[in-house]
Design an enzyme around this catalytic site. Structure first.
Site, PDB file in Angstrom:
ATOM      1  CG  HIS A  21      -1.861   1.146   1.283  1.00  0.00           C
ATOM      2  ND1 HIS A  21      -3.127   1.101   0.746  1.00  0.00           N
ATOM      3  CD2 HIS A  21      -1.723   2.399   1.813  1.00  0.00           C
ATOM      4  CE1 HIS A  21      -3.730   2.258   0.930  1.00  0.00           C
ATOM      5  NE2 HIS A  21      -2.900   3.067   1.579  1.00  0.00           N
ATOM      6  CD  GLU A  22       1.679   3.732   3.694  1.00  0.00           C
ATOM      7  OE1 GLU A  22       2.069   4.798   3.153  1.00  0.00           O
ATOM      8  OE2 GLU A  22       0.597   3.640   4.292  1.00  0.00           O
ATOM      9  CG  HIS A  25       0.303   6.144  -0.742  1.00  0.00           C
ATOM     10  ND1 HIS A  25      -0.792   6.629  -1.433  1.00  0.00           N
ATOM     11  CD2 HIS A  25      -0.214   5.493   0.352  1.00  0.00           C
ATOM     12  CE1 HIS A  25      -1.904   6.294  -0.807  1.00  0.00           C
ATOM     13  NE2 HIS A  25      -1.582   5.594   0.272  1.00  0.00           N
TER      14      HIS A  25
END
Length: 351
Positions: A21-22, A25
């Site tokens: 997920h990170e 980003h």
């Protein structure tokens, strides 16, 4: 399974999902020129750090969570960084893409896993023929004398509608609007044609009427390239179920089934005991849940942040720090309340 091993597996599974997920980003933010000072795996004090280009990669003591520190975010402003290299200094559509990138990568991870699972399996379930596979003991079907292997050639509903089934799903669909009365099944058993009049029983747990017979499982071998199609089919089916489940929760339906960290840990431990394939599929399902949940328009989640950015674009100015703080506080309270409720459910199921 040993508790220590179960805990390690649990933390590894969550770490994979959070890192992905990170990482979403991070990749997109850097692609758009946003200054990212740190990419952290875990929380708490750093136990290892490595600087690559301008971003410090940190491994922290608590193997749960993670974050990307982007210039322009609250608490992460860095002196000397030009405004155009902050998250607020790039175009609105780019900000939205950065915020959605984490959830998108979670969904793509799930998609890749589903493709791999289907490819490794080498077959998919095919629509079952309208043949009785098994009979539930003491059910209406058992009472009237239906037997395994009976081929159903016609079903007549109480309103007189006749259904000539091509698949077992046609029988299920025929019963979807049933509210009471006798159902007549015409079946072929060897050289005989028989009629059975059945009164379906209402199941309080499942909240639907049941006749008491199941289908015969049917599978089809597939080529490796077909796994992409069936992986996508699995992805959209699971997405639909997740969105429907969240919709039910908003209406107050199924609240007793909400699970928190304890419940997820228990489920992960159970799945891990079933083998590597089951665990990999579980990672995909969790990743998909995390991805979709993060896109919900709740302040503090990525979806809520996207809504705020869109509102700022519409009104032509940034919301004040006071308003943003208030909005984020509301989101934080909602998430905390949800976690407390889910944890209470988990504890309740333990005793």
């Amino acid at each position: 399974m040993d508790i220590l091993i179960s805990l390690i597996i649990f933390f590894v599974v969550l770490s994979i999902i959070i890192i992905i997920h990170e990482l979403g980003h991070l990749i997109v933010a850097k692609k758009f020129g946003v200054y990212c000072s740190e990419f952290s795996i875990g929380m708490g004090p750093a136990i290892y750090q490595y600087k690559k280009s301008e971003t410090t990669i940190s491994i922290r003591a608590i193997p749960l969570g993670g974050y990307v520190q982007m210039a322009g975010e609250e608490g992460s402003d860095i002196e000397g960084i030009p405004f155009e290299r902050t998250i607020n200094g790039i175009k609105t559509w780019k900000q939205i893409v950065v915020m959605a990138a984490g959830a998108t990568l979670n969904i793509l991870l799930a998609f890749a896993i589903f493709i791999g699972v289907v490819m490794a399996r080498g077959y998919v379930s095919a629509p079952s023929d309208p043949i009785v596979g098994s009979i539930v003991e003491n059910s209406p079907a058992a009472t009237v004398g239906m037997m395994e292997g009976d081929r159903i050639v016609k079903m007549v509903l109480p309103d007189g509608e006749e259904i000539i089934p091509e698949t077992f799903d046609d029988l299920v669909e025929g019963m979807s609007n049933y509210t009471g009365g006798s159902v007549i099944y015409t079946i072929e058993r060897g050289s005989k044609t028989l009629n059975f009049v059945v009164e379906p029983q209402y199941d309080e747990t499942l909240q639907r009427y049941l006749v008491g017979f199941n289908s015969q499982p049917k599978v089809r071998t597939i080529a490796w390239y077909e796994s992409f199609y069936y992986g996508a089919e699995m992805l959209f089916e699971m997405m639909g179920q997740i969105i429907q489940a969240f919709g039910n929760l908003i209406r107050g339906v199924g609240l007793q089934d909400v699970s928190g960290p304890i419940g997820i840990y228990q489920a992960t431990s159970q799945v891990a005991s079933e083998g590597l394939n089951a665990l990999i599929l579980w990672v995909g399902l969790l990743s998909l849940n995390v991805g979709i949940f993060n896109l919900f328009p709740i302040p503090i989640l990525d979806g809520g942040r996207i809504i705020i950015v869109a509102i700022e674009k519409i009104i032509g100015r940034r919301l004040s720090e006071k308003i943003q703080t208030a909005i984020m506080l509301v989101g934080l309270v909602l998430i905390v309340l949800l976690m407390v409720f889910a944890t209470a459910n988990d504890i309740g199921r333990l005793f």
